[in-house]
Motif scaffolding. Structure first.
Motif, short mmCIF file in Angstrom:
data_model
loop_
_atom_site.label_atom_id
_atom_site.label_comp_id
_atom_site.label_asym_id
_atom_site.label_seq_id
_atom_site.Cartn_x
_atom_site.Cartn_y
_atom_site.Cartn_z
N MET A 1 37.78 -9.94 -3.14
CA MET A 1 38.41 -10.19 -4.51
C MET A 1 38.42 -8.95 -5.62
O MET A 1 37.58 -8.33 -5.70
N CYS A 2 39.41 -9.01 -6.32
CA CYS A 2 39.65 -7.88 -7.20
C CYS A 2 39.55 -8.60 -8.51
O CYS A 2 39.85 -9.70 -9.13
N VAL A 3 39.31 -7.80 -9.63
CA VAL A 3 38.95 -8.08 -10.94
C VAL A 3 39.88 -7.44 -11.80
O VAL A 3 40.20 -6.22 -11.34
N GLU A 4 40.53 -7.98 -12.85
CA GLU A 4 41.44 -7.30 -13.60
C GLU A 4 41.17 -7.80 -14.99
O GLU A 4 40.51 -8.69 -15.36
N ASP A 5 41.58 -7.01 -16.08
CA ASP A 5 41.33 -7.57 -17.37
C ASP A 5 42.54 -8.43 -17.88
O ASP A 5 43.71 -8.08 -17.70
N ASP A 6 42.14 -9.39 -18.51
CA ASP A 6 43.02 -10.27 -19.02
C ASP A 6 43.48 -9.99 -20.51
O ASP A 6 42.48 -9.28 -21.34
N PRO A 7 44.38 -10.02 -21.26
CA PRO A 7 44.68 -9.62 -22.33
C PRO A 7 43.78 -10.17 -23.64
O PRO A 7 43.74 -9.88 -24.53
N SER A 8 43.17 -11.26 -23.36
CA SER A 8 42.20 -11.77 -24.26
C SER A 8 40.86 -11.24 -24.04
O SER A 8 39.97 -11.58 -24.97
N GLY A 9 40.94 -10.06 -23.45
CA GLY A 9 39.63 -9.51 -23.27
C GLY A 9 38.78 -9.82 -22.28
O GLY A 9 37.55 -9.20 -21.92
N LYS A 10 38.67 -11.09 -21.65
CA LYS A 10 38.13 -11.69 -20.66
C LYS A 10 38.49 -11.05 -19.27
O LYS A 10 39.67 -10.69 -19.27
N GLN A 11 37.60 -11.04 -18.31
CA GLN A 11 38.19 -10.68 -16.92
C GLN A 11 38.50 -11.98 -16.20
O GLN A 11 37.83 -12.81 -16.15
N LYS A 12 39.32 -11.48 -15.24
CA LYS A 12 39.58 -12.89 -14.35
C LYS A 12 39.70 -12.16 -12.94
O LYS A 12 40.07 -11.18 -12.89
N PRO B 1 46.30 -3.96 -7.28
CA PRO B 1 46.41 -5.51 -7.63
C PRO B 1 46.97 -5.70 -8.84
O PRO B 1 47.48 -6.85 -8.90
N ALA B 2 46.71 -5.20 -9.91
CA ALA B 2 47.19 -5.45 -11.20
C ALA B 2 48.76 -5.29 -11.45
O ALA B 2 49.40 -5.99 -12.22
N ASN B 3 49.19 -4.64 -10.49
CA ASN B 3 50.71 -4.21 -10.37
C ASN B 3 51.44 -5.06 -9.49
O ASN B 3 52.72 -4.86 -9.17
#
Length: 86
Positions: free
Chosen positions: A1-12, A58-60
């Motif tokens: 599983m990969c982790v990316e930053d959410d615009p709200s500052g939380k990681q999803k 994965p973010a792209n």
């Protein structure tokens, strides 16, 4: 599983897709590819009509629209009928 930053500052967490899932790499001018596996922090994608795999962040990566999916499936069928891929 990969982790990316959410615009709200939380990681999803981003779910790793099944092998063969069609995806769009937005960093490569919306090129559609098949998911092949995970290579470190990147996902390996392969062109739908065959060719060299590439690594995508994965973010792209996003799911294809119905039209992008249809175009990719038609391109694959045409390539097979011409003997370019098996």
């Amino acid at each position: 599983m990969c982790v990316e930053d959410d615009p709200s500052g939380k990681q999803k967490h981003q779910q790793v897709p099944s092998t063969g899932t069609l995806l769009v790499d937005t960093s490569r001018r919306d090129q559609v590819g098949e998911f092949r596996g995970v290579a470190g922090p990147y996902w390996s994608l392969r062109p739908v009509c065959g060719g060299r795999e590439w690594e995508a962040d994965p973010a792209n990566v996003r799911a294809p629209s119905p039209m992008e999916r249809l175009r990719a499936e038609i391109a694959r069928c045409n390539a097979r009928s011409e003997g370019r891929i098996l």
